[in-house]
Design an enzyme around this catalytic site. Structure first.
Site, PDB file in Angstrom:
ATOM      1  N   TYR A  98      39.944  58.051  60.174  1.00  7.33           N
ATOM      2  CA  TYR A  98      38.954  57.478  59.134  1.00  7.33           C
ATOM      3  C   TYR A  98      39.118  56.024  59.300  1.00  7.33           C
ATOM      4  O   TYR A  98      39.893  55.287  59.533  1.00  7.33           O
ATOM      5  CB  TYR A  98      39.842  57.830  57.714  1.00  7.33           C
ATOM      6  CG  TYR A  98      39.107  56.923  56.406  1.00  7.33           C
ATOM      7  CD1 TYR A  98      38.077  57.312  56.064  1.00  7.33           C
ATOM      8  CD2 TYR A  98      39.681  55.769  55.984  1.00  7.33           C
ATOM      9  CE1 TYR A  98      37.166  56.722  55.038  1.00  7.33           C
ATOM     10  CE2 TYR A  98      38.986  55.073  55.124  1.00  7.33           C
ATOM     11  CZ  TYR A  98      37.878  55.647  54.357  1.00  7.33           C
ATOM     12  OH  TYR A  98      37.205  55.030  53.607  1.00  7.33           O
ATOM     13  N   HIS A 121      29.789  45.110  51.869  1.00 12.47           N
ATOM     14  CA  HIS A 121      30.577  45.258  50.466  1.00 12.47           C
ATOM     15  C   HIS A 121      30.875  44.036  50.187  1.00 12.47           C
ATOM     16  O   HIS A 121      31.344  43.656  48.823  1.00 12.47           O
ATOM     17  CB  HIS A 121      32.135  45.618  51.179  1.00 12.47           C
ATOM     18  CG  HIS A 121      32.232  47.119  51.416  1.00 12.47           C
ATOM     19  ND1 HIS A 121      31.347  47.700  52.198  1.00 12.47           N
ATOM     20  CD2 HIS A 121      33.189  48.066  50.822  1.00 12.47           C
ATOM     21  CE1 HIS A 121      31.577  49.146  52.085  1.00 12.47           C
ATOM     22  NE2 HIS A 121      32.811  49.202  51.222  1.00 12.47           N
ATOM     23  N   ASN A 136      40.948  45.916  52.923  1.00 15.67           N
ATOM     24  CA  ASN A 136      41.464  46.972  52.145  1.00 15.67           C
ATOM     25  C   ASN A 136      42.680  46.589  51.675  1.00 15.67           C
ATOM     26  O   ASN A 136      43.897  46.585  52.357  1.00 15.67           O
ATOM     27  CB  ASN A 136      41.630  48.171  52.974  1.00 15.67           C
ATOM     28  CG  ASN A 136      41.505  49.365  52.360  1.00 15.67           C
ATOM     29  OD1 ASN A 136      41.866  50.477  52.866  1.00 15.67           O
ATOM     30  ND2 ASN A 136      41.107  49.622  51.113  1.00 15.67           N
ATOM     31  N   TYR A 187      60.219  33.331   9.989  1.00 13.70           N
ATOM     32  CA  TYR A 187      60.557  34.013  11.279  1.00 13.70           C
ATOM     33  C   TYR A 187      60.019  33.221  12.609  1.00 13.70           C
ATOM     34  O   TYR A 187      60.683  33.149  13.493  1.00 13.70           O
ATOM     35  CB  TYR A 187      59.594  35.214  11.188  1.00 13.70           C
ATOM     36  CG  TYR A 187      60.262  36.387  10.256  1.00 13.70           C
ATOM     37  CD1 TYR A 187      61.317  35.857   9.655  1.00 13.70           C
ATOM     38  CD2 TYR A 187      59.742  37.570  10.259  1.00 13.70           C
ATOM     39  CE1 TYR A 187      61.678  37.033   8.590  1.00 13.70           C
ATOM     40  CE2 TYR A 187      60.026  38.413   9.284  1.00 13.70           C
ATOM     41  CZ  TYR A 187      61.196  38.224   8.519  1.00 13.70           C
ATOM     42  OH  TYR A 187      61.664  39.117   7.669  1.00 13.70           O
ATOM     43  N   ARG A 225      63.385  30.991  12.756  1.00  9.54           N
ATOM     44  CA  ARG A 225      64.590  31.622  12.925  1.00  9.54           C
ATOM     45  C   ARG A 225      64.545  32.676  14.110  1.00  9.54           C
ATOM     46  O   ARG A 225      65.587  32.913  14.542  1.00  9.54           O
ATOM     47  CB  ARG A 225      64.671  32.463  11.565  1.00  9.54           C
ATOM     48  CG  ARG A 225      66.111  32.892  11.473  1.00  9.54           C
ATOM     49  CD  ARG A 225      66.480  33.989  10.240  1.00  9.54           C
ATOM     50  NE  ARG A 225      65.194  33.665   9.384  1.00  9.54           N
ATOM     51  CZ  ARG A 225      65.013  34.783   8.318  1.00  9.54           C
ATOM     52  NH1 ARG A 225      66.168  35.851   8.341  1.00  9.54           N
ATOM     53  NH2 ARG A 225      64.196  34.912   7.451  1.00  9.54           N
ATOM     54  N   PHE A 276      46.587  51.195  48.577  1.00 17.59           N
ATOM     55  CA  PHE A 276      45.474  50.417  48.086  1.00 17.59           C
ATOM     56  C   PHE A 276      45.169  50.178  46.646  1.00 17.59           C
ATOM     57  O   PHE A 276      44.546  49.493  46.033  1.00 17.59           O
ATOM     58  CB  PHE A 276      44.115  50.544  48.741  1.00 17.59           C
ATOM     59  CG  PHE A 276      43.542  51.984  48.765  1.00 17.59           C
ATOM     60  CD1 PHE A 276      43.381  52.363  47.492  1.00 17.59           C
ATOM     61  CD2 PHE A 276      43.725  52.727  49.790  1.00 17.59           C
ATOM     62  CE1 PHE A 276      43.029  53.797  47.364  1.00 17.59           C
ATOM     63  CE2 PHE A 276      43.432  54.340  49.736  1.00 17.59           C
ATOM     64  CZ  PHE A 276      43.114  54.681  48.408  1.00 17.59           C
ATOM     65  N   GLU A 311      36.534  58.016  44.944  1.00 16.96           N
ATOM     66  CA  GLU A 311      37.422  57.146  44.031  1.00 16.96           C
ATOM     67  C   GLU A 311      37.329  57.293  42.629  1.00 16.96           C
ATOM     68  O   GLU A 311      36.714  56.530  42.011  1.00 16.96           O
ATOM     69  CB  GLU A 311      36.932  55.866  44.572  1.00 16.96           C
ATOM     70  CG  GLU A 311      36.989  55.397  45.722  1.00 16.96           C
ATOM     71  CD  GLU A 311      36.289  54.118  46.453  1.00 16.96           C
ATOM     72  OE1 GLU A 311      35.850  53.505  45.622  1.00 16.96           O
ATOM     73  OE2 GLU A 311      36.153  54.085  47.886  1.00 16.96           O
TER      74      GLU A 311
END
Length: 724
Positions: free
Chosen positions: A224, A254, A367, A455, A458, A504, A589
């Site tokens: 791959y 990309h 990646n 609060y 405290r 990834f 994906e």
């Protein structure tokens, strides 16, 4: 440590079982077997033995075992070459012809002939001198690298209205090995304090992985991203002549991000972190390309990286593609010498060479989870600083509001032993009124009838405490992620395999940073409510909006309003982005982390918290003006003095934003914490020696009685005084 390596080979004689030979990288050599005459039984034999680059003639007897010959060979070489760093043992013996593995228990006469050549694979034992020499070589290389970098101070301006920046030469060197980078190291990179260098061990691992990967590529096995397309196109085989084009196309296709770019100093963190991951030696990148990346980092040349466009799965593909694109000489880059400009021109101006991609190198560059992790590490360090300083600011507000310290008694927190809660309570005890650290403000209301506080005063240890603990939880995850191989596929050169996995996926840092945003936002929730008490006359007893002439002046009216708006924005930003997932890449994906937005919004939340706490601090210091001449404790008075160095008392209305910004900057630079740290260390050490040193033993609700004449003395105490 071992030198060289060999393939795994099965024994020459197959007994029908599937045997896998597992071994460490050795010193090897190859031999030729001489054609021998028909076997003649002799009393003595001679074998040609090679260990590493050395060849020996070793006499033996036919009844000797292979093991004894191997041991004798190693001992002989150690005697003849005493400086050679050989261990006492070996781990395998092979014949040269056929590379057959020999059984150490076999007799020599059964498996070898006189004058045969054999290989003994021996371990290398690295001596202390060798280790010291390697360490000295790394130091010398580091000094040479620092000397090479331009030492001139350069005043530069980032594009897009970013503030001017003065770059000083780096003063520290970080050795990247893929295993030991820390969040604070990335912050130093962001500040421009560091140069980086690759460790020698990392360089060896990178070369080994690259050699194996190039072998796979040359054989054109289906792997791959090396010989196939990406994502949905993983079933498409790429011809050998287009393998390099495949990697270049990957980067270009990309790089589709959107929005404002990361500031160059933050893009530099991204580059450093990606180099660190590549240094692990599981990505398959070449040493030549990683050294070009290091040179770009050290020259402060960074790519144009849009902040939006990652879904945090298959890594931060889009921003990392932009990071790689500039290093290829395409798109835009920034450097101190050029500002923003065409990447090829910026590289040339800084005497840098663009990357040249081989098989898998494009995939190795993009990646991984480095966008979310780099921003996450930066956010984590900011959160750590603001959380510690929130304890200090809360202590000052409590003193100004004339609260009680009894709620911080160590016994209360001992019986609920959360680490962060006890740490916060200890800081409050050390900063606030005690016999060891008196406050005139606290003494002024020692006989008041107040039983307990609201609060936000405290419960500071209980609320701030879980934030401290959350920060440490996130630190563990982010630090692990910073030193993790997050590529796909991953190269395992030792076992000669390339495996596709899912490292990834950004779910770990995405979830952790969503937790961080939720936790840190509480600091602002608490701070804004204390700020409201400070400006509200009914709750503080101070003038309304902390102004001496209300009506004509509005004082801190809209300071509290601004704080409220930031707290409200944080509530929306704290919605976890990691609960969302939109499938991408044709449903290949089908689950993503959305970690990029987790990181960006967590940083925005921290920035809002810094601003809200700065506003509370300004208000608390203004409150002290109405309590003068009374003073707070010594450490808190130092905080007051520090604030007054950038923001004078508000006697009448004026433009306050510059002062708010100045105090925010003080907080970001950790100056509030640094101011009180020596006092904290002294008083915390005092309590460690004497658990009652900071405890209030008062017989009043507020616990602030110092004059013992006001406390009824018991019979036992009278007896003790009489004994004295």
């Amino acid at each position: 440590m071992t030198i060289d390596s060999r393939k795994k080979v099965q024994p020459e004689e197959d007994d029908g079982e599937d045997v896998t030979i597992k071994h460490c990288p050795p010193i090897f050599a190859s031999f030729e077997i001489q054609q021998s005459l028909p076997t003649v039984v002799c009393d003595k034999m001679r074998l040609q033995v090679q260990i590493g680059t050395e060849c020996l003639v070793v006499p033996c007897k036919p009844e000797d075992t292979v093991h004894s010959v191997a041991r004798k060979s190693v001992e002989k070489l150690r005697r003849l070459r005493p400086k050679l760093p050989l261990a006492d043992n070996y781990f395998e013996v092979r014949r040269t012809i056929g590379n057959s593995l020999l059984d150490p228990e076999d007799l020599v006469s059964d498996v070898l002939k006189d004058s045969d050549f054999i290989i003994v694979a021996a371990n290398v034992e690295e001596t202390e001198d060798a280790k010291e020499a390697k360490k000295q070589e790394e130091i010398d290389n580091a000094r040479a690298e620092l000397d090479r970098i331009d030492n001139r101070r350069r005043k530069v301006s980032f594009a897009d209205a970013l503030a001017p920046m003065v770059l000083a030469p780096p003063t520290k060197l970080i050795i990247l090995d893929g295993n030991s980078l820390l969040p604070e190291d990335l912050v130093r990179c962001e500040k421009g304090e560091c140069a980086i260098q690759l460790s020698m061990e990392a360089e060896v691992k990178i070369k080994k992985a690259r050699t194996f990967l190039e072998k796979i590529a040359s054989e054109h096995r289906p792997v791959y991203g090396i010989t196939t397309g990406f994502g949905t196109f993983s079933n498409v085989t790429i011809p050998p002549e287009k393998i390099k084009k495949l990697q270049l196309n990957l980067i270009r296709s990309h790089a589709t991000g959107y929005g404002e770019p990361l500031a160059p100093n933050r893009a530099r963190m991204l580059l450093a972190l990606r180099i660190n991951i590549l240094a692990k030696g599981h990505s398959g990148i070449s040493v030549e390309n990683i050294k070009k990346m290091i040179a770009a980092f050290n020259a402060f040349c960074v790519s144009y990286v849009p902040q939006q466009g990652t879904v945090g799965c298959s890594g931060d593909l889009c921003p990392l593609a932009h990071l790689a694109l500039g290093l290829l000489g395409e798109g835009k880059m920034w450097s101190p010498n050029t500002g923003w400009g065409p990447a090829d021109a910026v590289l040339k101006k800084n005497n840098l060479e663009p990357l040249v991609l081989g098989p898998k190198e494009g995939l190795a560059l993009i990646n991984g989870t480095q966008m979310v992790t780099a921003l996450g590490a930066f956010t984590l360090e900011r959160a750590h600083n603001i959380a510690r300083q929130a304890d200090v600011i809360a202590a000052l507000s409590l003193d100004v509001l004339k609260g009680t310290t009894r709620a911080y008694d160590p016994d209360i927190h001992r019986i609920r032993p959360h680490r962060g809660q006890n740490l916060s309570a200890l800081r409050l005890r050390a900063l606030l009124h005690s016999e060891a650290n008196p406050s005139q403000i606290a003494e002024s209301h020692r006989n008041c009838s107040k039983v307990q506080d609201a609060y936000t005063l405290r419960c500071v240890p209980q609320v701030h405490g879980v934030i401290h603990d959350t920060i440490e939880f996130v630190r563990e995850i982010i630090t692990t992620e910073m030193n993790s191989a997050t590529d796909n596929p991953l190269v395992f050169a030792d076992r000669e395999e390339i495996i596709s996995g899912g490292n990834f996926h950004g779910e770990y840092p995405a979830k952790a940073l969503d937790y961080l945003a939720i936790a840190v936002a509480e600091l602002a929730q608490m701070s804004e409510r204390r700020l409201e008490r400070l400006v509200n006359k009914e709750l503080s007893g101070l003038p309304t909006f902390l102004t001496p002439d209300g009506g004509l002046n509005s004082g801190f009216m809209t300071v509290q309003l601004c704080a409220a708006s930031l707290v409200s924005e944080n509530k929306v930003l704290c919605h976890p982005s990691s609960v969302d997932s939109i499938p991408t890449s044709c449903n290949q994906e089908d689950h993503v982390s959305m970690g990029g937005f987790s990181a960006r919004k967590a940083l925005t939340v921290v920035e809002h918290v810094e601003a809200v706490l700065a506003m509370e601090l300004l208000a608390a210091c203004q409150g002290i003006e109405f309590l003068k001449p009374l003073m707070s404790t010594a450490p808190l008075h130092k905080v007051y003095t520090l604030v007054r160095s950038v923001a004078p008392p508000l006697n009448e209305d004026r433009y306050m934003k510059p002062e708010i910004d100045a105090v925010v900057e003080m907080i970001r630079e950790n100056k509030i914490w640094e101011t009180v740290l020596p006092h904290l260390e002294t008083l915390e050490a005092m309590e460690e020696l004497d658990p009652d040193a900071l405890r209030q033993f008062a017989k009043t609700p507020t616990g602030i009685v110092q004059d013992r004449s006001l406390i009824p003395i018991t019979d036992s105490e009278e007896e003790e005084e009489g004994d004295d």
